[in-house]
Enzyme design. Structure first.
Site, PDB file in Angstrom:
ATOM      1  N   ARG A 179       0.920  -1.026   0.058  1.00 39.45           N
ATOM      2  CA  ARG A 179       0.136   0.047  -0.002  1.00 39.45           C
ATOM      3  C   ARG A 179       0.853   1.194  -0.011  1.00 39.45           C
ATOM      4  NH1 ARG A 179      -2.822   4.141  -0.138  1.00 39.45           N
ATOM      5  NH2 ARG A 179      -4.717   4.443   0.509  1.00 39.45           N
ATOM      6  N   GLU A 236     -11.068   5.269  -6.223  1.00 38.73           N
ATOM      7  CA  GLU A 236     -11.366   4.010  -6.318  1.00 38.73           C
ATOM      8  C   GLU A 236     -11.697   3.544  -7.901  1.00 38.73           C
ATOM      9  OE1 GLU A 236     -11.046   1.701  -4.039  1.00 38.73           O
ATOM     10  OE2 GLU A 236     -10.546   3.351  -2.391  1.00 38.73           O
ATOM     11  N   ARG A 285      -0.939  -5.402   4.709  1.00 34.25           N
ATOM     12  CA  ARG A 285      -0.147  -4.893   3.587  1.00 34.25           C
ATOM     13  C   ARG A 285       0.942  -3.992   4.080  1.00 34.25           C
ATOM     14  NH1 ARG A 285      -5.173  -1.806   0.806  1.00 34.25           N
ATOM     15  NH2 ARG A 285      -4.969  -0.702   2.880  1.00 34.25           N
TER      16      ARG A 285
END
Length: 202
Positions: free
Chosen positions: A85, A93, A129
């Site tokens: 990330r 998005e 992540r």
């Protein structure tokens, strides 16, 4: 006769003074607004952080199909695989306007280095992540992709989660430049921040 000579001499002096004044640089008062525009135009320093590749350790190979949006990917090194990330940025998005463009822009950036990246890990988030600054090679230098994404206008500076990013100032400066140019997400004044969009679409 003396009066005429005096008048001629006075004229010569006046003409010389005028020519001297014309040759001097003019000083014009510039408004603050103009100063801001000039500074933006003259800014030639890159916002992206270029540093030595050797200082970033071993390279990672990005799995191209894992780039689903503009701020996450998966990378492999030997038998290890990381979900990454990007630190300090948030891209639209996929279902948002600009989401696909952000993803495609990131894919294009990483294709320039044959999907080879270098990571500066920061922490692990609640989804497991690795939060990191991501670099791609450009000659012998490694360029900060996080800052490239904000500078292109395809990611927002995510101040809430940027405090641990070593190059957060460059990432934020990238956003400022994109705003000034009105590019990417900044071309639409009605664009919704990704974190607001996620909150509204839970």
């Amino acid at each position: 006769m003396k009066t005429i000579v005096s008048l001629i001499a006075l004229g010569v002096v006046a003409a010389s003074g005028y020519l001297s004044w014309r040759s001097e640089p003019r000083i014009t008062k510039i408004s603050n607004d103009s100063k801001t525009k000039i500074a933006a135009t003259q800014s030639t320093l890159p916002t992206t952080n270029a540093e030595s590749i050797s200082g970033l350790g071993k390279s990672w190979k990005v799995i191209p199909r894992s780039i689903h949006d503009g701020d996450t990917l998966r990378a492999t090194q030997g038998g290890s695989e990381l979900k990454v990330r990007f630190c300090g940025i948030d891209s639209p998005e996929l279902k948002q306007k600009g989401g696909e463009q952000a993803r495609d822009y990131l894919r294009n950036l990483l294709s320039k280095s044959n999907y080879t990246v270098y990571l500066k890990p920061i922490e692990t988030d609640r989804y497991g992540r690795t939060v990191a600054e991501v670099f791609r090679s450009d000659g012998n230098q490694a360029v900060n992709v996080n800052a490239e994404m904000t500078q292109a206008g395809w990611a927002y500076y995510y101040a809430q989660y940027a405090r641990n990013c070593p190059d957060r100032e460059q990432i934020e400066r990238g956003e400022q430049l994109a705003k000034e140019k009105g590019i990417g997400v900044w071309s639409d004044p009605r664009a919704m921040r990704p974190w607001d969009w996620r909150r509204a679409n839970r």
